[in-house]
Design an enzyme around this catalytic site. Structure first.
Site, PDB file in Angstrom:
ATOM      1  N   GLU A 114       1.154 -11.874  34.465  1.00  0.00           N
ATOM      2  CA  GLU A 114       0.306 -10.731  34.118  1.00  0.00           C
ATOM      3  C   GLU A 114       0.840  -9.435  34.683  1.00  0.00           C
ATOM      4  O   GLU A 114       0.102  -8.449  34.790  1.00  0.00           O
ATOM      5  CB  GLU A 114      -1.124 -10.970  34.633  1.00  0.00           C
ATOM      6  CG  GLU A 114      -1.296 -10.890  36.137  1.00  0.00           C
ATOM      7  CD  GLU A 114      -0.983 -12.189  36.862  1.00  0.00           C
ATOM      8  OE1 GLU A 114      -1.462 -12.338  37.998  1.00  0.00           O
ATOM      9  OE2 GLU A 114      -0.282 -13.038  36.298  1.00  0.00           O
ATOM     10  N   ASN A 174      -8.388 -16.284  32.235  1.00  0.00           N
ATOM     11  CA  ASN A 174      -7.841 -17.533  31.697  1.00  0.00           C
ATOM     12  C   ASN A 174      -8.779 -18.698  31.946  1.00  0.00           C
ATOM     13  O   ASN A 174      -8.978 -19.563  31.070  1.00  0.00           O
ATOM     14  CB  ASN A 174      -6.476 -17.817  32.321  1.00  0.00           C
ATOM     15  CG  ASN A 174      -5.347 -17.093  31.611  1.00  0.00           C
ATOM     16  OD1 ASN A 174      -5.467 -16.722  30.441  1.00  0.00           O
ATOM     17  ND2 ASN A 174      -4.251 -16.872  32.304  1.00  0.00           N
ATOM     18  N   HIS A 201      -6.679 -19.465  27.487  1.00  0.00           N
ATOM     19  CA  HIS A 201      -5.390 -18.775  27.481  1.00  0.00           C
ATOM     20  C   HIS A 201      -5.194 -17.890  26.246  1.00  0.00           C
ATOM     21  O   HIS A 201      -4.429 -16.922  26.303  1.00  0.00           O
ATOM     22  CB  HIS A 201      -4.246 -19.794  27.578  1.00  0.00           C
ATOM     23  CG  HIS A 201      -4.150 -20.432  28.936  1.00  0.00           C
ATOM     24  ND1 HIS A 201      -3.552 -19.820  30.006  1.00  0.00           N
ATOM     25  CD2 HIS A 201      -4.606 -21.625  29.392  1.00  0.00           C
ATOM     26  CE1 HIS A 201      -3.613 -20.597  31.072  1.00  0.00           C
ATOM     27  NE2 HIS A 201      -4.253 -21.706  30.725  1.00  0.00           N
ATOM     28  N   ASP A 248      -0.152  -4.799  37.700  1.00  0.00           N
ATOM     29  CA  ASP A 248      -0.675  -6.161  37.748  1.00  0.00           C
ATOM     30  C   ASP A 248      -2.102  -6.168  37.217  1.00  0.00           C
ATOM     31  O   ASP A 248      -2.976  -5.457  37.721  1.00  0.00           O
ATOM     32  CB  ASP A 248      -0.635  -6.675  39.190  1.00  0.00           C
ATOM     33  CG  ASP A 248      -0.951  -8.154  39.286  1.00  0.00           C
ATOM     34  OD1 ASP A 248      -2.144  -8.508  39.154  1.00  0.00           O
ATOM     35  OD2 ASP A 248      -0.024  -8.950  39.500  1.00  0.00           O
ATOM     36  N   ASP A 281      -3.939 -14.172  26.431  1.00  0.00           N
ATOM     37  CA  ASP A 281      -2.848 -13.577  25.654  1.00  0.00           C
ATOM     38  C   ASP A 281      -3.293 -12.283  24.980  1.00  0.00           C
ATOM     39  O   ASP A 281      -2.535 -11.309  24.894  1.00  0.00           O
ATOM     40  CB  ASP A 281      -2.352 -14.569  24.601  1.00  0.00           C
ATOM     41  CG  ASP A 281      -1.571 -15.726  25.208  1.00  0.00           C
ATOM     42  OD1 ASP A 281      -1.206 -15.631  26.404  1.00  0.00           O
ATOM     43  OD2 ASP A 281      -1.332 -16.720  24.495  1.00  0.00           O
TER      44      ASP A 281
END
Length: 295
Positions: free
Chosen positions: A163, A128, A133, A120, A137
């Protein structure tokens, strides 16, 4: 009559095997030759008529077979794409679940031990929120590349959701899974602008065909649930750390029940499949990125 003879092979070509298609063509050609032999008065007339009818029979069959092959190729490609995460190119959750039985079979026939790691990304929601975003990414792409590059040979890596990344690996013991987790954690920290908290679980796998054995959904669900708990413990320990547990042996039903078990009704209603748990409750997927302690 000749029209009926010409149509039958084309209809059969929709679902028939190649051998059956050729049999239909041969039978239709023979019937056509018999009919034309009774109608044609000269050999040239027979040859011209038979050639024309043969083309009427073969061309539709060829078109149907070509269309069938094209549709099968498209469906196969769509099936494979449905199991691939479009951002990272890794398997997605659906793709992993489709392959779960094969992975368990490989583990059973190899060391007999299975290991699952959940990785994680730490503080991903903050990335974010602060950078957008697109930056998020990019972080996921960097982490995915590091995990894929340093994953053990023969392991299966997927983007579990949001994630989180998942690695399925055939191991010999907890120590081997620990070394694998630490190698991946260090690789992400060295090559990506983030760290990951890793939770893992390993267990011996035994195969059985009786009714008391666990289904593939139950085995994977149990492993993922325990690995998820380990991720929480890793987060609580300060993040960028690894927590691995070993659980009791898992008795797995490989899908082939004995006749006695197949005849007996289930003692209790079957549990929801992993597909239902993961895909029929979209609110849970949203919760995964907002629940406390996992950022």
């Amino acid at each position: 009559m000749l029209a009926i003879v010409a149509v039958i092979p084309a209809i059969g070509a929709i679902t028939a095997s190649p051998r059956l298609i050729l049999s239909h063509l041969a039978l239709a050609s023979a019937c056509t030759a018999v009919v034309l032999a009774t109608l044609a008065h000269t050999v040239p007339t027979f040859l011209i008529s038979f050639g024309a009818m043969f083309g009427v029979i073969v061309v539709p069959v060829f078109l149907v077979v070509a269309l069938r092959k094209s549709m099968e190729a498209v469906l196969d490609q769509q099936t494979r794409l449905c199991g691939i995460d479009p951002l990272t190119g890794l398997l997605n959750r659906r793709g992993f679940l489709i392959r779960a039985s094969q992975l368990l079979s490989a583990a059973r026939s190899s060391t007999g031990w299975i290991g699952i790691l959940l990785l994680d990304v730490d503080h991903f929601k903050r990335i974010n929120d602060e950078y957008g975003h697109l930056a998020g990414d990019g972080v996921l792409l960097s982490a995915a590349a590091a995990i894929r590059e340093h994953a053990p040979v023969g392991s299966e890596v997927c983007r579990y959701g949001g994630e989180e990344f998942l690695l399925f690996h055939v191991v010999r013991d907890q120590e081997e899974l620990w070394r694998c987790a630490e190698r991946l954690r260090a690789a992400v920290a060295a090559t990506a602008p983030v760290t990951v908290s890793v939770g893992g679980v390993c267990a011996p796998l035994m195969s059985s065909r009786n009714g008391s054995a666990h289904s593939t959904d139950d085995v994977i669900g149990n492993l993922l649930g325990r690995a998820d708990e380990c991720v929480y413990r890793a987060k609580e320990s300060g993040r960028d750390t690894t927590v691995i547990d070993t659980i009791d042996p898992i008795v797995w039903n490989d899908g082939t029940l004995s006749s006695h078990a197949a005849e007996d009704p289930p003692a209790s209603p079957p549990s929801a499949s992993l597909y239902e748990v993961f895909y029929q409750r979209p609110a849970d997927l949203v919760e995964m990125e907002t629940r406390p302690g996992r950022s």
